[in-house]
Scaffold this active site. Structure first.
Site, PDB file in Angstrom:
ATOM      1  N   ASP A 106       0.833  -1.195   0.000  1.00 33.53           N
ATOM      2  CA  ASP A 106       0.000   0.000   0.000  1.00 33.53           C
ATOM      3  C   ASP A 106       0.877   1.258   0.000  1.00 33.53           C
ATOM      4  O   ASP A 106       1.820   1.366   0.780  1.00 33.53           O
ATOM      5  CB  ASP A 106      -0.904  -0.008   1.236  1.00 33.53           C
ATOM      6  CG  ASP A 106      -2.050   0.967   1.158  1.00 33.53           C
ATOM      7  OD1 ASP A 106      -1.965   1.941   0.399  1.00 33.53           O
ATOM      8  OD2 ASP A 106      -3.035   0.741   1.879  1.00 33.53           O
ATOM      9  N   HIS A 134      -0.574   4.517   0.142  1.00 33.50           N
ATOM     10  CA  HIS A 134      -1.402   5.654   0.552  1.00 33.50           C
ATOM     11  C   HIS A 134      -0.747   6.364   1.742  1.00 33.50           C
ATOM     12  O   HIS A 134      -0.657   5.788   2.822  1.00 33.50           O
ATOM     13  CB  HIS A 134      -2.808   5.189   0.938  1.00 33.50           C
ATOM     14  CG  HIS A 134      -3.602   4.704  -0.216  1.00 33.50           C
ATOM     15  ND1 HIS A 134      -3.587   3.384  -0.614  1.00 33.50           N
ATOM     16  CD2 HIS A 134      -4.421   5.369  -1.074  1.00 33.50           C
ATOM     17  CE1 HIS A 134      -4.390   3.252  -1.667  1.00 33.50           C
ATOM     18  NE2 HIS A 134      -4.906   4.445  -1.962  1.00 33.50           N
TER      19      HIS A 134
END
Length: 148
Positions: A13, A15
């Site tokens: 990930d 983000h």
């Protein structure tokens, strides 16, 4: 400095916005935050927890694959005798239809608290203060008495 908190985004990930906001909120509350950034492996979380003798490990995931990414994390922490509280938050499961099931799954994995992607950072700060018995230091004030 306050209690050390490890923060990062697990797995593949990338983000970053959520952990940046959370880092700012935790730092403002007096915690010593070690932000591992994005695409953090379980090994990196465990290594940082050991290195910094942390009180808490906060895992973020927004891309929906936290179920896979977090498998074995708590065993690795236990193997190193790390007794930090662990939190996870974000969009934790693809097709996250039933939040109660998702929360229960991560509790079963060993997380002390599970937050959804809509959680206000102040709720995380409050939970950590309670869980770590952390008290934000109030600046000392002095009273000066004037003799008349």
């Amino acid at each position: 400095m306050g209690q050390t908190v490890i923060l990062g985004v697990i797995g593949s990930d990338a983000h970053v916005v959520g952990i940046t906001i959370l880092e700012q909120a935790l730092s403002a509350a007096g915690f010593d935050v070690k932000n591992l950034g994005v695409q953090t492996s379980k090994d990196e979380f465990v290594s940082a927890a050991q290195k910094h003798d942390t009180g808490a490990v906060l895992v973020s995931s927004l891309y929906g694959h936290a179920r896979q990414d977090c498998q074995g994390l708590h065993k690795q922490l236990a193997d190193t005798e790390c007794d930090a509280v662990t939190y996870i938050g974000g969009n934790l499961s693809v097709g996250q239809d039933d939040w109660d099931d998702t929360r229960e799954h991560f509790r079963e994995l060993g997380f002390n608290r599970v937050f959804d992607a809509e959680t206000d950072p102040s709720a995380v700060v409050s939970a950590l203060e309670r869980d770590l018995d952390h008290r934000t230091a109030e600046p000392e004030t002095q009273r000066v008495r004037m003799n008349s």
